[in-house]
Design a protein around this motif. Structure first.
Motif, mmCIF file in Angstrom:
data_model
loop_
_atom_site.group_PDB
_atom_site.id
_atom_site.type_symbol
_atom_site.label_atom_id
_atom_site.label_comp_id
_atom_site.label_asym_id
_atom_site.label_seq_id
_atom_site.Cartn_x
_atom_site.Cartn_y
_atom_site.Cartn_z
ATOM 1 N N ASP A 193 0.869 -1.163 0.000
ATOM 2 C CA ASP A 193 0.000 0.000 0.000
ATOM 3 C C ASP A 193 0.918 1.228 0.000
ATOM 4 O OD1 ASP A 193 -1.422 2.273 1.149
ATOM 5 O OD2 ASP A 193 -3.038 0.886 1.590
ATOM 6 N N LYS A 194 0.628 2.210 -0.860
ATOM 7 C CA LYS A 194 1.513 3.362 -0.973
ATOM 8 C C LYS A 194 1.627 4.133 0.344
ATOM 9 C CE LYS A 194 1.226 4.054 -5.963
ATOM 10 N NZ LYS A 194 0.995 5.018 -7.062
ATOM 11 N N LEU A 195 0.560 4.131 1.136
ATOM 12 C CA LEU A 195 0.632 4.810 2.433
ATOM 13 C C LEU A 195 1.561 4.078 3.386
ATOM 14 C CD1 LEU A 195 -0.858 7.448 3.212
ATOM 15 C CD2 LEU A 195 -1.805 6.329 1.196
ATOM 16 N N GLU A 196 1.513 2.746 3.372
ATOM 17 C CA GLU A 196 2.420 1.956 4.200
ATOM 18 C C GLU A 196 3.867 2.174 3.746
ATOM 19 O OE1 GLU A 196 1.750 -0.632 6.636
ATOM 20 O OE2 GLU A 196 -0.309 0.071 6.804
ATOM 21 N N LYS A 197 4.056 2.260 2.442
ATOM 22 C CA LYS A 197 5.396 2.505 1.901
ATOM 23 C C LYS A 197 5.911 3.870 2.364
ATOM 24 C CE LYS A 197 7.948 2.669 -2.475
ATOM 25 N NZ LYS A 197 7.847 2.559 -3.963
ATOM 26 N N GLY A 198 5.041 4.877 2.310
ATOM 27 C CA GLY A 198 5.430 6.207 2.773
ATOM 28 C C GLY A 198 5.754 6.227 4.251
ATOM 29 N N ALA A 199 5.016 5.427 5.021
ATOM 30 C CA ALA A 199 5.266 5.361 6.462
ATOM 31 C C ALA A 199 6.651 4.788 6.757
ATOM 32 C CB ALA A 199 4.183 4.527 7.138
ATOM 33 N N LYS A 200 7.037 3.744 6.030
ATOM 34 C CA LYS A 200 8.366 3.159 6.216
ATOM 35 C C LYS A 200 9.457 4.148 5.823
ATOM 36 C CE LYS A 200 6.985 -1.668 5.464
ATOM 37 N NZ LYS A 200 7.109 -2.835 4.549
ATOM 38 N N ARG A 201 9.216 4.848 4.738
ATOM 39 C CA ARG A 201 10.201 5.812 4.240
ATOM 40 C C ARG A 201 10.470 6.919 5.249
ATOM 41 N NH1 ARG A 201 7.327 8.086 -0.018
ATOM 42 N NH2 ARG A 201 6.627 9.707 1.416
ATOM 43 N N GLU A 202 9.439 7.355 5.951
ATOM 44 C CA GLU A 202 9.565 8.529 6.813
ATOM 45 C C GLU A 202 9.577 8.209 8.297
ATOM 46 O OE1 GLU A 202 6.940 11.644 5.642
ATOM 47 O OE2 GLU A 202 7.275 11.297 3.500
ATOM 48 N N GLY A 203 9.447 6.926 8.642
ATOM 49 C CA GLY A 203 9.455 6.567 10.054
ATOM 50 C C GLY A 203 8.253 7.090 10.807
ATOM 51 N N LYS A 204 7.120 7.143 10.120
ATOM 52 C CA LYS A 204 5.875 7.613 10.728
ATOM 53 C C LYS A 204 4.810 6.540 10.578
ATOM 54 C CE LYS A 204 6.728 12.444 9.318
ATOM 55 N NZ LYS A 204 6.208 13.564 8.498
ATOM 56 N N THR A 205 3.635 6.781 11.129
ATOM 57 C CA THR A 205 2.518 5.889 10.864
ATOM 58 C C THR A 205 1.885 6.288 9.531
ATOM 59 O OG1 THR A 205 0.815 7.276 11.892
ATOM 60 C CG2 THR A 205 2.042 5.748 13.340
ATOM 61 N N ALA A 206 1.132 5.374 8.937
ATOM 62 C CA ALA A 206 0.431 5.685 7.690
ATOM 63 C C ALA A 206 -0.562 6.828 7.897
ATOM 64 C CB ALA A 206 -0.283 4.439 7.168
ATOM 65 N N TRP A 207 -1.160 6.883 9.063
ATOM 66 C CA TRP A 207 -2.102 7.959 9.367
ATOM 67 C C TRP A 207 -1.387 9.313 9.378
ATOM 68 C CZ3 TRP A 207 -7.163 7.032 9.290
ATOM 69 C CH2 TRP A 207 -7.599 5.715 9.503
ATOM 70 N N GLU A 208 -0.209 9.360 9.955
ATOM 71 C CA GLU A 208 0.549 10.613 9.998
ATOM 72 C C GLU A 208 0.981 11.048 8.605
ATOM 73 O OE1 GLU A 208 2.625 10.211 14.438
ATOM 74 O OE2 GLU A 208 3.569 9.263 12.680
ATOM 75 N N VAL A 209 1.412 10.082 7.799
ATOM 76 C CA VAL A 209 1.805 10.388 6.421
ATOM 77 C C VAL A 209 0.614 10.947 5.643
ATOM 78 C CG1 VAL A 209 2.493 9.339 4.225
ATOM 79 C CG2 VAL A 209 3.716 8.750 6.321
ATOM 80 N N ALA A 210 -0.532 10.306 5.781
ATOM 81 C CA ALA A 210 -1.730 10.747 5.067
ATOM 82 C C ALA A 210 -2.130 12.164 5.470
ATOM 83 C CB ALA A 210 -2.876 9.783 5.321
ATOM 84 N N GLU A 211 -2.084 12.443 6.756
ATOM 85 C CA GLU A 211 -2.470 13.773 7.230
ATOM 86 C C GLU A 211 -1.516 14.845 6.697
ATOM 87 O OE1 GLU A 211 -3.498 16.158 11.393
ATOM 88 O OE2 GLU A 211 -2.360 14.290 11.462
ATOM 89 N N PHE A 212 -0.217 14.569 6.743
ATOM 90 C CA PHE A 212 0.776 15.561 6.312
ATOM 91 C C PHE A 212 0.615 15.892 4.836
ATOM 92 C CE2 PHE A 212 4.823 16.648 4.346
ATOM 93 C CZ PHE A 212 5.248 17.701 5.145
#
Length: 462
Positions: free
Chosen positions: A81-100
């Motif tokens: 899932d692209k959100l999960e991928k973004g979370a790994k990249r940035e060391g955040k949760t998927a929810w935090e990535v989505a909000e940002f």
């Protein structure tokens, strides 16, 4: 108003289901990273559509989605899932990535002077609606379950390949999507994906079939129909959505309702950066933030988009954007003529016909390059006919409402600056050229330039 309709492969007259209201759904961003210039080309084009619909006398009801879960890294319903991928990249949760990235996208819309949709809807806020739609499809026999999720059986939907004119029989398995041995047909797609065994996802929900998350395609169908009804007037998106995402939206929506999903489909074409497609590997996904840091206004970005037709393959380069930036300065100088008490009957008569042609071009399949040519002609004819402040003032809202490039809301110069122009005029009349030059220099220091014309001195901001 007329628009090229991907459904019919021709330019159609727009006839809403319930005039004067017209419903429009736009596939919005997947918020796992910053939007790049290719995305913004697409969204500015969709914004121009809404502006044109309003100019034609229709009342748009516009919905744009935010994909904050379920968009996998391939069209084959596999990968991360692209959100999960973004979370790994940035060391955040998927929810935090989505909000940002959602907030960043919404801020970009404001910077680019885009109209605000009536509803901006998130996939994660509409899980119940998606589950109900999947259940409905199951009851009608369009779904089946395999190890990794609930799938839509494309073979059950007659005419599945028609919208994108797909040759499914002629395609090898894996040519359009990767092979999954359990799928009934290579084109079948996931409605609900099961969470991987032994791993807790940031974003997952309970369902009748097991804990998991929605497929990308089901999100748009569920949300668009919730807010706009079972048949939409216009559905918009990028041309890359035609063979998979929009084809799948049509299949699942029409299977569920037995009605046509959308009467008109508008698709923006690809954007090339330095003659190459935008891709992360090439590092050419230029962001709005980069453009603004170079001193180029978001209005110039809008103008650059309008310089190409939405159905053409557009080209972006820093040089062409800089040219748009300079052109916009000329537009602003023309706009400032509204403050200068100038008159020309010839220009007034010319502008009446030109504005009619300008609007006609935009309402005829969004022919923005042709409309821009008319606008440039209007500016050039100031040299021929002289300026008319009232004619310019009347033209500004018509052009701005359709283009949104920042012509409205400009400020007049100050009274002391106007007084300096009057003093210079007197000095020139008295032949006091030294005083005239001194006053011109003072205005220049304050960012005001002067251009002497038969109508008198016209000021421009430097």
């Amino acid at each position: 108003m007329r628009l090229y309709n991907t459904l019919t492969r021709q330019i159609d007259e727009i006839k809403p289901l319930k005039p004067p209201q017209i419903t429009v759904y736009t596939c919005g961003p997947t918020v796992y990273d910053f939007a790049h210039i290719g995305h913004w080309f697409n969204y500015i084009r969709m914004d121009t559509l809404i502006r044109a619909l309003k100019a034609s006398g229709l009342q748009s009801k516009w919905v744009m989605n935010i994909t904050d879960v379920g968009h996998l890294t391939s069209d084959a319903d596999d990968g991360e899932d692209k959100l999960e991928k973004g979370a790994k990249r940035e060391g955040k949760t998927a929810w935090e990535v989505a909000e940002f990235y959602t907030l960043d996208f919404l801020n970009g819309m404001k910077q680019l002077n885009m109209l605000e949709p009536d509803h901006i809807v998130k996939a994660t806020d509409h899980i119940p609606e998606q589950l109900e739609l999947i259940k409905k499809l199951g009851k009608k026999g369009f779904t089946y379950i395999i190890d990794d999720g609930v799938y839509y059986d494309t073979n059950k939907f007659e005419g599945y390949a028609a919208f994108a004119q797909l040759d499914l029989e002629g395609q090898e398995a894996g040519a359009r999507v990767a092979i999954n041995a359990q799928k009934h047909n290579p084109a079948d797609f996931a409605l609900w994906k099961f969470s991987p065994k032994g791993r807790q996802r940031d974003m997952q929900w309970d369902s009748p079939w097991g804990k998991g998350f929605p497929g990308w395609h089901i999100e748009c169908s569920a949300m668009s129909m919730k807010y706009l009804g079972e048949t939409l007037d216009i559905h918009t998106g990028g041309i890359d959505h035609v063979p998979v995402h929009h084809t799948n939206e049509i299949a699942q929506s029409e299977a569920a309702t037995g009605k046509r999903f959308a009467n008109y489909w508008m698709h923006g074409n690809h954007v090339m950066v330095n003659d190459k497609k935008i891709s992360k590997s090439l590092g050419n996904g230029i962001r709005l933030q980069e453009i603004v840091k170079k001193g180029i206004s978001p209005g110039a970005v809008r103008l650059h988009v309008l310089e190409s037709h939405y159905r053409s393959q557009s080209k972006f380069s820093w040089e062409s954007l800089e040219a748009s930036h300079n052109t916009l300065k000329n537009f602003y100088a023309w706009t400032d003529l509204q403050f200068q008490s100038l008159s020309s009957e010839k220009l007034t008569a010319d502008y009446t016909e030109a504005l009619r042609a300008f609007k006609d071009d935009v309402l005829d399949d969004l022919k923005t390059p042709a409309a821009l040519a008319i606008f440039n002609g209007m500016i050039n004819r100031v040299e021929e006919f002289g300026a008319d402040s009232a004619a310019v003032s009347k033209a500004i809202p018509i052009i701005e409402d359709l283009f949104g490039i920042g012509l409205s809301g400009r400020q007049d110069i100050t009274e002391p600056q106007k007084n300096l122009i009057v003093q210079r005029k007197k000095a020139r009349a008295n032949g006091d050229w030294a005083k005239s030059d001194e006053l011109r220099d003072q205005l220049t220091q304050e960012g005001i330039g002067l251009r002497d014309t038969p109508q008198g001195a016209i000021w421009v901001r430097l």
